[in-house]
Design a protein around this motif. Structure first.
Motif, mmCIF file in Angstrom:
data_model
loop_
_atom_site.group_PDB
_atom_site.id
_atom_site.type_symbol
_atom_site.label_atom_id
_atom_site.label_comp_id
_atom_site.label_asym_id
_atom_site.label_seq_id
_atom_site.Cartn_x
_atom_site.Cartn_y
_atom_site.Cartn_z
ATOM 1 N N GLU A 53 -7.020 14.763 7.315
ATOM 2 C CA GLU A 53 -6.890 14.558 5.855
ATOM 3 C C GLU A 53 -5.462 14.846 5.400
ATOM 4 N N LYS A 54 -4.900 15.942 5.935
ATOM 5 C CA LYS A 54 -3.517 16.311 5.543
ATOM 6 C C LYS A 54 -2.535 15.227 5.974
ATOM 7 N N PHE A 55 -2.802 14.667 7.169
ATOM 8 C CA PHE A 55 -1.898 13.645 7.704
ATOM 9 C C PHE A 55 -1.970 12.374 6.867
ATOM 10 N N VAL A 56 -3.175 11.939 6.518
ATOM 11 C CA VAL A 56 -3.325 10.716 5.703
ATOM 12 C C VAL A 56 -2.597 10.889 4.360
ATOM 13 N N ALA A 57 -2.762 12.069 3.775
ATOM 14 C CA ALA A 57 -2.100 12.322 2.485
ATOM 15 C C ALA A 57 -0.580 12.273 2.632
ATOM 16 N N ALA A 58 -0.094 12.814 3.744
ATOM 17 C CA ALA A 58 1.362 12.836 3.961
ATOM 18 C C ALA A 58 1.899 11.423 4.188
ATOM 19 N N ILE A 59 1.164 10.620 4.974
ATOM 20 C CA ILE A 59 1.588 9.234 5.221
ATOM 21 C C ILE A 59 1.580 8.463 3.910
ATOM 22 N N LYS A 60 0.543 8.666 3.096
ATOM 23 C CA LYS A 60 0.432 7.957 1.807
ATOM 24 C C LYS A 60 1.665 8.241 0.963
ATOM 25 N N GLU A 61 2.058 9.503 0.925
ATOM 26 C CA GLU A 61 3.223 9.880 0.104
ATOM 27 C C GLU A 61 4.496 9.218 0.643
ATOM 28 N N LYS A 62 4.658 9.231 1.964
ATOM 29 C CA LYS A 62 5.855 8.647 2.569
ATOM 30 C C LYS A 62 5.906 7.129 2.358
ATOM 31 N N VAL A 63 4.750 6.497 2.486
ATOM 32 C CA VAL A 63 4.722 5.030 2.358
ATOM 33 C C VAL A 63 5.015 4.619 0.919
ATOM 34 N N HIS A 64 4.484 5.382 -0.037
ATOM 35 C CA HIS A 64 4.791 5.080 -1.452
ATOM 36 C C HIS A 64 6.281 5.247 -1.733
ATOM 37 N N ALA A 65 6.941 6.078 -0.935
ATOM 38 C CA ALA A 65 8.377 6.334 -1.174
ATOM 39 C C ALA A 65 9.275 5.332 -0.450
ATOM 40 N N LEU A 66 8.703 4.469 0.379
ATOM 41 C CA LEU A 66 9.523 3.482 1.108
ATOM 42 C C LEU A 66 10.203 2.548 0.120
ATOM 43 N N ARG A 67 11.528 2.375 0.302
ATOM 44 C CA ARG A 67 12.279 1.502 -0.604
ATOM 45 C C ARG A 67 12.307 0.079 -0.035
ATOM 46 N N ILE A 68 11.709 -0.831 -0.806
ATOM 47 C CA ILE A 68 11.662 -2.243 -0.405
ATOM 48 C C ILE A 68 12.734 -2.957 -1.218
ATOM 49 N N GLY A 69 13.731 -3.526 -0.517
ATOM 50 C CA GLY A 69 14.819 -4.062 -1.338
ATOM 51 C C GLY A 69 15.619 -5.156 -0.682
ATOM 52 N N PHE A 70 16.756 -5.394 -1.320
ATOM 53 C CA PHE A 70 17.702 -6.370 -0.792
ATOM 54 C C PHE A 70 18.337 -5.810 0.487
ATOM 55 N N PRO A 71 18.696 -6.661 1.405
ATOM 56 C CA PRO A 71 19.221 -6.175 2.696
ATOM 57 C C PRO A 71 20.447 -5.281 2.576
ATOM 58 N N ASP A 72 21.298 -5.538 1.575
ATOM 59 C CA ASP A 72 22.589 -4.810 1.530
ATOM 60 C C ASP A 72 22.509 -3.506 0.756
ATOM 61 N N GLU A 73 21.290 -3.116 0.329
ATOM 62 C CA GLU A 73 21.173 -1.815 -0.343
ATOM 63 C C GLU A 73 21.249 -0.715 0.711
ATOM 64 N N ALA A 74 22.105 0.276 0.462
ATOM 65 C CA ALA A 74 22.367 1.301 1.485
ATOM 66 C C ALA A 74 21.089 2.024 1.900
ATOM 67 N N GLU A 75 20.204 2.279 0.925
ATOM 68 C CA GLU A 75 19.031 3.110 1.226
ATOM 69 C C GLU A 75 17.776 2.288 1.484
ATOM 70 N N VAL A 76 17.895 0.986 1.614
ATOM 71 C CA VAL A 76 16.666 0.180 1.756
ATOM 72 C C VAL A 76 15.953 0.526 3.061
ATOM 73 N N ASP A 77 14.636 0.658 2.978
ATOM 74 C CA ASP A 77 13.842 0.955 4.183
ATOM 75 C C ASP A 77 13.210 -0.306 4.760
ATOM 76 N N MET A 78 12.887 -1.241 3.893
ATOM 77 C CA MET A 78 12.092 -2.387 4.342
ATOM 78 C C MET A 78 12.505 -3.658 3.620
ATOM 79 N N GLY A 79 12.590 -4.730 4.390
ATOM 80 C CA GLY A 79 12.868 -6.040 3.799
ATOM 81 C C GLY A 79 11.603 -6.880 3.772
ATOM 82 N N PRO A 80 11.758 -8.180 3.687
ATOM 83 C CA PRO A 80 10.594 -9.080 3.680
ATOM 84 C C PRO A 80 10.073 -9.345 5.086
ATOM 85 N N LEU A 81 8.963 -10.040 5.148
ATOM 86 C CA LEU A 81 8.523 -10.611 6.416
ATOM 87 C C LEU A 81 9.402 -11.834 6.699
ATOM 88 N N ILE A 82 9.221 -12.435 7.858
ATOM 89 C CA ILE A 82 10.148 -13.501 8.290
ATOM 90 C C ILE A 82 9.975 -14.769 7.466
#
Ligand SMILES: NC(=O)c1ccc[n+]([C@@H]2O[C@H](COP(=O)([O-])OP(=O)(O)OC[C@H]3O[C@@H](n4cnc5c(N)ncnc54)[C@H](O)[C@@H]3O)[C@@H](O)[C@H]2O)c1
Ligand SMILES: O=C/C=C/C=C(\O)C(=O)O
Length: 489
Positions: A305-334
């Motif tokens: 339970e603790k692990f699921v909660a921790a993953i949920k928090e981390k995933v909500h914090a993932l930055r989805i953005g433009f490729p050239d953003e310094a802090e971007v974590d994730m881009g689009p699919l192909i």
């Protein structure tokens, strides 16, 4: 002002850049804009590339020593380094990945691939045996490595230049000539590689590049060519099966790096924060578009339970953005097409009764990215092991987290898969790590890390995840004909 007409990406055959009348569009998955038009090779074009490769083997390339070939591979690496930013831009344009990833992983590894196999080939030893004989004089047995000849290379879009050069480098180091067919989704960096080959003075016909799709296009024509001596392929398992049939009549050597449905296993004694960070990395790197990604996560019950909660928090914090953003974590699919596939599993999971812990849909940006191929990073719980979302490769930013109780149980559950590529184990009990790792039926096990690569190690999968191993001497063995010579003394 009339918009610039998009560039035309051409084939590279016999040292010349060649266009085809047929072309297809190459779209940017960030915003859907047209990046380039790409020549599509017909069968005759593919056969001309195979013939150019055959001719190259009887030219200067076939007379080069392994040391001279190694020097040429270092020149290719130098050429990529000299145009590093152009390669980054090409890879980012085709895939939308973060610039920082293209720099630190994709293009960096392409350079390392060439340098590694240059040095491995130049330093490779061969076997020799002194054989006793009845007459007492003995015999000397020694092995020699000879090129296979013309090697067909078909590569995927998820790590385009990394995976193309993972095959091209050892193939050339071993003295072969190649015909490479990159994915239709990621043609740009392969085309730049051809320019580097040309500039580095690689003899014409040694490296040939043909663009096109798979079935009824350049990929299929290459596998059906009677002029290739071997075929190395990275892609989906079902494509591997199709290719295996295509080359069967000619009994061609094949090396297959195929799909996966990899597990991450977190024991209660794991370093909790390291395991959370490690699973976020192994499930969401490159938007989950890595064959080694963990789409199945198993966590020992006391910390579940603790692990699921921790993953949920981390995933909500993932930055989805433009490729050239310094802090971007994730881009689009192909592509939108691949996004449709991943979204079909997002819908299926709900139909199969999943709890959607995070994500499950498409982010709305209110800018050009809404024309791209973005999806939300997603976490599920509550599905049975035999759910399609837990057995089929999705190849997107998604994982399912399930609890487990003990070692015997989890070894059985992890191995209950038609795939067998990779597994990540998280535990501070290293006796357990060694014990469990060797019982997991995969080609690659990481303990308290993920995707840490030593290019001298064997890389590949079992079951539907692949045939053969590449890496280190395993690559030298695949890309060479090893012959034994026996001299009576
Ligand atoms: N095991 C590994 O090392 C590894 C690495 C990267 C990707 N993959 C796998 O690759 C898949 C994603 O890549 P993809 O979507 O490009 O795979 P894919 O099989 O759709 O295509 C891979 C390549 O094969 C070509 N191709 C497709 N059909 C063909 C045919 N009938 N004949 C000849 N060529 C054909 C494509 O044009 C492309 O160049 C995932 O399943 C992933 O797991 C595995
Ligand atoms: O998507 C699959 C990644 C494969 C990676 C390699 O083959 C490698 O790192 O050499």
């Amino acid at each position: 002002m009339k918009p610039e007409s998009p560039a035309l990406l051409r084939h590279y055959i016999g040292g010349e850049f060649v266009a085809s009348a047929a072309t297809f569009d190459n779209l940017c998955p960030v915003d859907g804009r047209l990046l380039s038009r790409v020549s599509e090779a017909d069968r005759a074009t593919v056969e001309s590339a195979v013939a150019a490769a055959r001719r190259a083997l009887s030219g200067p390339w076939g007379k080069m020593s392994v040391q001279q070939r190694a020097a040429m591979l270092h020149k290719i690496a130098d050429g990529i380094e000299a145009r590093f930013d152009e390669f980054v831009a090409a890879e980012v344009g085709d895939t939308g990945r973060p610039v920082h990833q293209a720099r630190s992983l994709d293009i960096a590894r392409a350079i390392t691939n060439f340098r590694t196999f240059a040095d491995l080939a130049a330093c490779a030893n061969s076997d020799a045996f002194e054989t006793p004989t009845a007459d007492g004089a003995g015999a000397l047995n020694y092995t020699v490595r000879k090129p296979l000849g013309v090697v067909g290379i078909i590569s995927p879009w998820n790590l385009p230049l990394l995976l193309l050069t993972w095959k091209v480098a050892p193939a050339l180091a071993c003295g072969n000539a190649v015909v490479a067919k990159p994915s239709e989704e990621s043609p740009a960096s392969a085309t730049l590689l051809a320019e580097v080959m040309c500039h580095a003075g690689v003899p014409p016909g040694v490296f040939n590049l043909v663009h096109g799709r798979g079935a009824d296009s350049a990929g299929q024509f290459l596998t059906q060519s009677t002029g290739i001596d071997a075929l190395t392929f990275t892609g989906e398992s079902r494509t591997g099966s199709t290719i295996m049939k295509a080359v069967a009549d000619g009994v061609k050597e094949v090396s297959f790096e195929l799909g996966g449905k990899n597990a991450a296993v977190v024991f209660a004694d794991a370093d909790f924060d390291a395991a959370v960070a490690g699973v976020v990395r192994s499930s969401f790197t490159n938007s989950g578009q890595v064959c080694l990604c963990s789409e199945r996560v198993y966590v020992q019950r006391p910390i579940y339970e603790k692990f699921v909660a921790a993953i949920k928090e981390k995933v909500h914090a993932l930055r989805i953005g433009f490729p050239d953003e310094a802090e971007v974590d994730m881009g689009p699919l192909i592509s939108r097409g691949h996004r449709d596939k991943v979204l079909s599993y997002y819908r299926l999971a709900v139909e199969e009764g999943a709890t959607v812990v995070a994500g499950g849909g498409v982010p709305v940006f209110g800018d050009a990215r809404d024309q791209g191929a973005y999806v939300q990073p997603t976490v599920w719980t509550g599905l049975p092991d035999n759910a399609r979302c837990n057995t089929e490769e999705i190849f997107g930013p998604v994982c399912h987290i399930a609890p487990f109780d003990d070692e015997e149980e989890i070894i059985g559950r992890v191995n209950d898969s038609k795939y067998g590529l990779a597994c990540a184990l998280w535990t501070t009990n290293l006796s357990r790590a060694h014990r469990v790792a060797r019982r997991i039926h995969v080609g690659l096990v990481w303990v308290n890390t993920w995707y840490l690569r030593d290019l001298r190690t064997p890389f590949g999968g079992v079951k539907l995840s692949g045939l053969g191993r590449e890496g280190g001497r395993y690559s030298l063995d695949f890309y060479s004909d090893v012959a034994n010579i026996c001299i009576k003394l």
